[in-house]
Design a protein around this motif. Structure first.
Motif, mmCIF file in Angstrom:
data_model
loop_
_atom_site.group_PDB
_atom_site.id
_atom_site.type_symbol
_atom_site.label_atom_id
_atom_site.label_comp_id
_atom_site.label_asym_id
_atom_site.label_seq_id
_atom_site.Cartn_x
_atom_site.Cartn_y
_atom_site.Cartn_z
ATOM 1 N N GLU A 226 -34.497 -31.140 -68.119
ATOM 2 C CA GLU A 226 -33.889 -30.117 -68.985
ATOM 3 C C GLU A 226 -32.501 -29.729 -68.468
ATOM 4 O O GLU A 226 -31.548 -29.568 -69.248
ATOM 5 C CB GLU A 226 -34.798 -28.890 -69.020
ATOM 6 C CG GLU A 226 -34.365 -27.792 -69.952
ATOM 7 C CD GLU A 226 -35.317 -26.609 -69.908
ATOM 8 O OE1 GLU A 226 -35.179 -25.782 -68.986
ATOM 9 O OE2 GLU A 226 -36.211 -26.526 -70.779
ATOM 10 N N ARG A 227 -32.367 -29.593 -67.153
ATOM 11 C CA ARG A 227 -31.085 -29.219 -66.572
ATOM 12 C C ARG A 227 -30.027 -30.295 -66.837
ATOM 13 O O ARG A 227 -28.865 -29.980 -67.127
ATOM 14 C CB ARG A 227 -31.232 -29.000 -65.072
ATOM 15 C CG ARG A 227 -29.928 -28.592 -64.384
ATOM 16 C CD ARG A 227 -30.094 -28.439 -62.880
ATOM 17 N NE ARG A 227 -28.835 -28.058 -62.260
ATOM 18 C CZ ARG A 227 -27.867 -28.917 -61.946
ATOM 19 N NH1 ARG A 227 -28.032 -30.215 -62.187
ATOM 20 N NH2 ARG A 227 -26.747 -28.484 -61.395
ATOM 21 N N TYR A 230 -28.674 -29.784 -70.164
ATOM 22 C CA TYR A 230 -27.766 -28.630 -70.199
ATOM 23 C C TYR A 230 -26.396 -28.988 -69.610
ATOM 24 O O TYR A 230 -25.349 -28.597 -70.146
ATOM 25 C CB TYR A 230 -28.355 -27.455 -69.418
ATOM 26 C CG TYR A 230 -29.568 -26.821 -70.065
ATOM 27 C CD1 TYR A 230 -29.748 -26.866 -71.438
ATOM 28 C CD2 TYR A 230 -30.532 -26.178 -69.289
ATOM 29 C CE1 TYR A 230 -30.866 -26.283 -72.027
ATOM 30 C CE2 TYR A 230 -31.643 -25.592 -69.872
ATOM 31 C CZ TYR A 230 -31.807 -25.651 -71.238
ATOM 32 O OH TYR A 230 -32.899 -25.070 -71.821
ATOM 33 N N ALA A 455 -24.308 -19.543 -73.863
ATOM 34 C CA ALA A 455 -25.764 -19.684 -74.010
ATOM 35 C C ALA A 455 -26.295 -20.771 -73.078
ATOM 36 O O ALA A 455 -27.363 -20.612 -72.452
ATOM 37 C CB ALA A 455 -26.104 -20.007 -75.465
ATOM 38 N N THR A 456 -25.553 -21.879 -72.977
ATOM 39 C CA THR A 456 -25.981 -22.972 -72.096
ATOM 40 C C THR A 456 -25.963 -22.534 -70.634
ATOM 41 O O THR A 456 -26.884 -22.859 -69.860
ATOM 42 C CB THR A 456 -25.063 -24.193 -72.290
ATOM 43 O OG1 THR A 456 -25.127 -24.618 -73.651
ATOM 44 C CG2 THR A 456 -25.496 -25.340 -71.396
ATOM 45 N N LYS A 457 -24.928 -21.789 -70.246
ATOM 46 C CA LYS A 457 -24.873 -21.293 -68.870
ATOM 47 C C LYS A 457 -26.050 -20.364 -68.571
ATOM 48 O O LYS A 457 -26.624 -20.404 -67.476
ATOM 49 C CB LYS A 457 -23.552 -20.563 -68.635
ATOM 50 C CG LYS A 457 -22.339 -21.487 -68.560
ATOM 51 C CD LYS A 457 -21.054 -20.695 -68.334
ATOM 52 C CE LYS A 457 -19.855 -21.629 -68.199
ATOM 53 N NZ LYS A 457 -18.589 -20.868 -68.024
ATOM 54 N N THR A 458 -26.412 -19.530 -69.552
ATOM 55 C CA THR A 458 -27.566 -18.640 -69.373
ATOM 56 C C THR A 458 -28.844 -19.444 -69.188
ATOM 57 O O THR A 458 -29.687 -19.143 -68.321
ATOM 58 C CB THR A 458 -27.705 -17.703 -70.594
ATOM 59 O OG1 THR A 458 -26.512 -16.918 -70.706
ATOM 60 C CG2 THR A 458 -28.901 -16.781 -70.443
ATOM 61 N N LYS A 459 -29.007 -20.489 -70.004
ATOM 62 C CA LYS A 459 -30.199 -21.335 -69.890
ATOM 63 C C LYS A 459 -30.236 -22.052 -68.543
ATOM 64 O O LYS A 459 -31.317 -22.233 -67.955
ATOM 65 C CB LYS A 459 -30.220 -22.354 -71.029
ATOM 66 C CG LYS A 459 -30.487 -21.735 -72.400
ATOM 67 C CD LYS A 459 -30.405 -22.785 -73.503
ATOM 68 C CE LYS A 459 -30.646 -22.175 -74.864
ATOM 69 N NZ LYS A 459 -30.507 -23.174 -75.958
ATOM 70 N N MET A 460 -29.078 -22.451 -68.053
ATOM 71 C CA MET A 460 -29.032 -23.114 -66.746
ATOM 72 C C MET A 460 -29.439 -22.161 -65.632
ATOM 73 O O MET A 460 -30.117 -22.567 -64.675
ATOM 74 C CB MET A 460 -27.622 -23.662 -66.496
ATOM 75 C CG MET A 460 -27.261 -24.843 -67.384
ATOM 76 S SD MET A 460 -25.570 -25.453 -67.120
ATOM 77 C CE MET A 460 -25.724 -26.184 -65.501
ATOM 78 N N GLU A 462 -31.525 -19.590 -66.029
ATOM 79 C CA GLU A 462 -32.985 -19.431 -66.174
ATOM 80 C C GLU A 462 -33.712 -20.652 -65.634
ATOM 81 O O GLU A 462 -34.752 -20.534 -64.970
ATOM 82 C CB GLU A 462 -33.323 -19.221 -67.650
ATOM 83 C CG GLU A 462 -32.792 -17.908 -68.226
ATOM 84 C CD GLU A 462 -32.972 -17.825 -69.726
ATOM 85 O OE1 GLU A 462 -33.324 -18.871 -70.330
ATOM 86 O OE2 GLU A 462 -32.739 -16.739 -70.295
ATOM 87 N N ASN A 463 -33.157 -21.826 -65.906
ATOM 88 C CA ASN A 463 -33.752 -23.067 -65.408
ATOM 89 C C ASN A 463 -33.785 -23.066 -63.881
ATOM 90 O O ASN A 463 -34.799 -23.451 -63.270
ATOM 91 C CB ASN A 463 -32.946 -24.248 -65.939
ATOM 92 C CG ASN A 463 -33.461 -25.589 -65.459
ATOM 93 O OD1 ASN A 463 -33.172 -26.013 -64.343
ATOM 94 N ND2 ASN A 463 -34.218 -26.269 -66.304
#
Length: 655
Positions: A226-227, A230, A455-460, A462-463
């Protein structure tokens, strides 16, 4: 250090035929004099073309190379041009030749009708294509060329470093870090991060092979996959953002070319400058009001103070009469012959005796008490007068009225700005509407991409949190081969953290060194003695600091010019790559005093400086007096016709 030794032009711009400009090998300044439209900017672009194969026009956009061929030569049927650049770097001599010739059999009408070629000699030997490209990137990477080849327009861009929301600011900031050598460190840090990722993937694979840790291994492997998605998305979004920002700049430049739009934009720019000036005046007026309001309480006691003043004035009159009478009597009593000061008749001895008796009964101190009281009364009257002046309600009202007028002007001009913006958006002209539509579209697309990046940075993030949690659980269940993989993960992580902290510390130290050197250059360049220093921000933007410690919020165009030159000098002082400073018309927005200071300081900013100026901007006599022995060469751009300029060494005149 990179040093230019010669520039050879063949039918490049106004320079018809073969022409050569030689630069001294000694440290110092070369001045090239030329009036407007004689080819000063063309010389700057010739150097840029030699290195990078492109030419920059207004708005920092690449220009058509087809239009660069000498006009007289093209009328004679000779198309294309060539630039040769000779230089030294790290003990080697180089000769770079880049040409732009028509395709066989073609009569050129556009860039596609030409073929570009170039080659690089080192110490007299021609290098292969790939080594030559690598060598050129090492000598002068295109990303940092702005710190060696620049003009007044480029200097204006450095103001964007103060604004984190500007499109140009991050680009310039990145270029600054590149010239300072930081990417070498960040690249090594990123390699360690990749090593850490590979170690974690190996650990996940090992965990999948153990029944006890299989579930955690599967989750960890999934999170790593997943990372990677991203990371790829983030890189793609940032590349697309770069393209869209360039498109936005191109549309803005195209809009400014339209007469109506340009007029509206210019008017809006003027109004925005007016509003900035009004806000500065309002700030000063509020400061003055704050000082005035400190004594505004005196208005409340104005009436009783006025009454007291009247009583004291009446008492002052009475006391003055008594004191004067006493002085006259003393004068009469002590004189052997005297006349009455009122009727001018002689005073008898009998009258003098009565005066002396009266004075003796007063013990010789007649009038002393009245004189003391008169002095006290006058001091009280002075104090009341000062308070009444400070409590002047009319003056205070005028200050409030002035502030209200400034605020009304700000409101009216702001409304006018909004109306102009609306006209720019809703203009009826088809071309303007098309451009405005394209502009609004690119703005929306940029906003969508910026939101996507965030949004992608936030997901990264969280990941990373999920991976850390699983990592800790695996550590508690470790055993066998999993222990070895865990140690690899820890070692890689520790190395990455150590290097990451080192990059942060080094960047901060370098930033402060740039601030120190920029301040040194600024103090040498500015004519304002109260400006104490420059303060640097995280983006390498510089703010002027007053001697009282406050920031200077509004800077003139000239101040921006001086600050930008200070930054360029500081970067030259701290960059691993040193090279010449080549400036086209650097003094346009500066007064005579600033020009003199900059001319004197330029040799301290770089070992080789090339100035492209016109004589009214920098008279030769002034340049010679300021530079003295550090002036190494003077050249002239001589007009032969509107489309033909000749390069020649300047005669030994005294102008």
């Amino acid at each position: 250090m990179l040093r230019l030794t010669a520039l050879q032009l063949t039918n490049f711009g106004p320079f018809k035929g073969e022409q050569r400009l030689e630069f001294p090998t000694d440290d110092g300044v070369t001045v090239v004099y030329g009036e407007n439209m004689r080819g000063k900017t063309t010389l700057l672009n010739a150097i840029r073309f030699a290195f990078f194969g492109k030419i920059i026009g207004r708005g920092r956009r690449a220009s058509s190379l087809h239009l660069v061929s000498n006009w007289e030569s093209t009328e004679e049927g000779e198309y294309g041009f060539e630039v040769g650049l000779e230089m030294t770097y790290e003990g080697h001599s180089y000769r770079l030749i880049r040409s732009w010739r028509p395709r066989t059999g073609a009569v050129p009408t556009c860039d596609e009708d030409y073929v570009g070629n170039h080659y690089l000699e080192r110490d007299g030997h021609i290098m292969g294509p790939q080594p030559a490209e690598e060598e050129l990137r090492r000598i002068l990477p295109e990303q940092i060329a702005r710190f060696f080849l620049f003009d007044g327009e480029l200097l204006q861009e450095y103001e964007d470093l103060l604004h984190s929301d500007s499109d140009m600011g991050p680009k310039i900031s990145g270029a600054i870090e590149r010239i300072l050598g930081i990417p070498v460190l960040t690249s090594a840090r990123d390699s360690l991060k990749s090593a850490q990722d590979r170690a974690e993937q190996r650990q996940a694979l090992a965990a999948q092979g153990d029944q006890k840790t299989r579930e955690f291994g599967n989750q960890l492997a999934s999170l790593h996959a997943e990372r990677e998605v991203y990371v790829a998305d983030l890189a793609r979004h940032e590349e697309e953002l770069e393209v869209l920002r360039a498109e936005k700049a191109a549309v803005e430049e195209e809009m400014r070319k339209r007469e109506r739009t340009a007029s509206l934009l210019d008017k809006r720019d003027r109004l925005e400058k007016d509003v900035m000036g009004l806000r500065d005046r309002a700030l000063t007026q509020r400061s003055n009001l704050s000082a005035s309001m400190g004594t505004a309480w005196a208005v409340l006691v104005t009436t009783p103070m006025a009454k007291a003043s009247e009583k004291l004035k009446a008492r002052e009159t009475e006391l003055q009469t008594v004191v004067m009478r006493t002085h006259v009597l003393k004068s009469l009593a002590g004189a052997s012959h005297a006349d009455c000061p009122t009727c001018l008749q002689p005073i008898s001895d009998e009258a003098k005796a009565r005066v002396r008796e009266e004075l003796e009964r007063a013990g010789g101190a007649a009038g002393a008490d009245e004189e003391q009281e008169l002095s006290d009364v006058r001091r009280r009257l002075d104090a009341i007068k000062r308070h009444l002046a400070a409590a002047n309600p009319d003056a205070l009202r005028l200050q409030w009225d002035a502030l209200e007028q400034i605020n009304r002007d700000i409101y009216e001009k702001s409304n006018e700005i909004d109306e102009l913006t609306r006209q720019l958006t809703e203009g009826k002209d088809d071309d303007v509407r098309r451009l405005r539509g394209a502009y609004e579209t690119v703005i929306r697309e940029i906003k969508v991409l910026e939101d996507g990046v965030e949004a992608t940075k936030t997901k990264m993030i969280e990941n990373a949190v999920f991976r850390d949690n699983i990592q800790r659980r695996l550590d508690r269940l470790a055993g066998g081969s999993l222990d070895a993989e865990g140690r690899r993960v820890k070692l890689a992580g520790d190395l990455y953290a150590l290097f990451d902290e080192g990059v942060t510390v080094f960047r901060e130290q370098l930033r402060l060194r740039v601030e120190t050197d920029a301040t040194r250059h600024f103090r040498a360049l500015t004519t304002e003695p109260e400006y104490k220093s420059l303060r640097i921000n995280d983006s390498y933007g510089l703010t002027i600091i007053h001697e009282n410690g406050s920031e200077i919020p509004i800077r003139s165009a000239g101040a921006e010019h001086v600050v930008a030159l200070s930054l360029v000098g500081a970067l030259q002082n701290n960059a691993p790559l040193r090279g010449p400073i080549i400036i086209d018309s650097p003094f346009g927005r500066l007064d005579g005093a600033h020009r003199a200071k900059i001319v004197e300081a330029l040799p301290d900013m770089a070992r080789q400086v090339i100035l492209l100026v016109y004589e009214d901007e920098l008279p030769p006599a002034r340049a010679r007096a300021a530079l003295k022995g550090r002036l190494k060469a003077e050249w002239n751009l001589k007009r032969q016709s509107a489309r033909h300029t000749n390069l020649s060494p300047r005669d030994g005149d005294t102008a």
